[in-house]
Enzyme design. Structure first.
Site, PDB file in Angstrom:
ATOM      1  N   GLU A  14       0.829  -1.210   0.000  1.00  0.00           N
ATOM      2  CA  GLU A  14       0.000   0.000   0.000  1.00  0.00           C
ATOM      3  C   GLU A  14       0.862   1.259   0.000  1.00  0.00           C
ATOM      4  O   GLU A  14       1.835   1.359   0.746  1.00  0.00           O
ATOM      5  CB  GLU A  14      -0.918  -0.002   1.223  1.00  0.00           C
TER       6      GLU A  14
ATOM      7  N   LYS B  49     -10.120   2.634  -2.316  1.00  0.00           N
ATOM      8  CA  LYS B  49     -10.298   2.055  -0.979  1.00  0.00           C
ATOM      9  C   LYS B  49     -11.627   2.499  -0.379  1.00  0.00           C
ATOM     10  O   LYS B  49     -11.915   3.686  -0.276  1.00  0.00           O
ATOM     11  CB  LYS B  49      -9.123   2.481  -0.092  1.00  0.00           C
TER      12      LYS B  49
ATOM     13  N   CYS C 112      -5.861  -2.784   2.278  1.00  0.00           N
ATOM     14  CA  CYS C 112      -5.595  -2.740   3.723  1.00  0.00           C
ATOM     15  C   CYS C 112      -6.845  -2.870   4.604  1.00  0.00           C
ATOM     16  O   CYS C 112      -7.292  -3.974   4.846  1.00  0.00           O
ATOM     17  CB  CYS C 112      -4.810  -1.475   4.068  1.00  0.00           C
TER      18      CYS C 112
END
Length: 292
Positions: free
Chosen positions: A40, A113, A150
């Site tokens: 990331e 995300k 994540c």
């Protein structure tokens, strides 16, 4: 499908970080990798430890400089790449965006995300607007990639939606680590939980999974904390959660692992979770909380 995992310790020198990543991508390609996954926000230090408006200067457009650099590398190496970039979508509008580069260097798709954390040293809500792409796999020459980022990796609903839309593999670029004040036992519990929940996604959906994390200590620019010790441990598992590859916790590493995408069909015949889902009884999942 041979898949490359690149776990890197970043420095304040973004150009050096990018150059080292490109060389490691070529290393994976020389080992036969068809797909390579990066961690990331791989170009820079993890800037979300503090809230500072000057950090928005790190953001870039997509397409932009990074997709050009890594696109050229993907084309030369003949691999599909999963990138993780700080996207500037418009003035004042930014995302934490995974971008997939096809082996010819073109952009195959992007995922913004969806789940944005806001914890001490992980002040991501200050920087990132929650994604609007939904949980849709990205079609590539190596398969349909269920790419998330994540914090998304803790949510079984996200993995399930990727599976229901035909993902061949689940992929999570990651930046997660320990607080220096955590006890050794607490550190072990956190890392084990991180590994376990993702292996559970693989098992519950009958899909292989790859997670690539940062490694190394990154200081807190404000000096208010001791920084984040990213715990590495990047890994790949098969459709029954079996460990195929696990990198060390405390050092850089590169690995190429062979992942059998066809095995999901047989695993789902043995464990037909998708067949037996009670979709008529799941209405409550769209609610924040169900009171009595």
């Amino acid at each position: 499908m041979k898949t490359g995992l690149i776990q890197q310790q970043n420095t304040p020198d973004a150009e050096n970080n990018i150059a080292r990543l490109c060389e490691k991508i070529r290393e994976c390609a020389r080992s036969g990798a068809e797909l390579v996954v990066l961690q990331e926000l791989h170009n820079t230090l993890y800037f979300c430890q503090i809230e500072n408006t000057s950090m928005f200067d790190l953001a870039e457009t997509i397409p932009g400089r990074s997709t050009e650099i890594f696109g050229k590398t993907a084309r030369e190496a003949g691999v599909v790449l999963v990138l993780s970039l700080f996207e500037k979508r418009a003035a004042g509008l930014y995302h934490n965006t995974a971008t997939v580069i096809e082996r010819d260097g073109t952009i195959a798709g992007r995922y913004r995300k969806m789940h944005i954390p806001d914890d001490p040293a992980y002040y991501e809500k200050f920087y990132f607007t929650p994604g609007d792409t939904g949980f849709r796999p990205i079609a590539t020459s190596v398969g349909k990639l269920g790419v998330m980022v994540c914090w998304d990796q803790w949510y079984p609903e996200a993995a399930r939606l990727m599976a229901l839309q035909g993902a061949d593999i689940l992929i999570y670029p990651t930046a997660i680590g320990w607080d220096a004040g955590d006890t050794p036992d607490e550190k072990q519990r956190q890392r084990d939980a991180w590994l376990t929940v993702q292996r559970g996604h693989a098992i519950a959906n009958g899909l292989p999974l790859v997670a690539v994390n940062r490694t190394g200590l990154e200081p807190d620019p404000s000096s208010q904390t001791a920084g984040i010790e990213f715990w590495g441990s990047s890994f790949a598992v098969g459709a029954q959660g079996e460990m195929l590859c696990e990198l060390p916790a405390d050092s850089e590493a590169v690995a190429t692992v062979d992942i059998d995408l066809t095995r999901s069909e047989q695993v789902r015949r043995w464990w037909p979770f998708l067949r037996d889902r009670r979709i008529d009884a799941f209405d409550g999942l769209t609610q924040r909380f169900i009171s009595e």
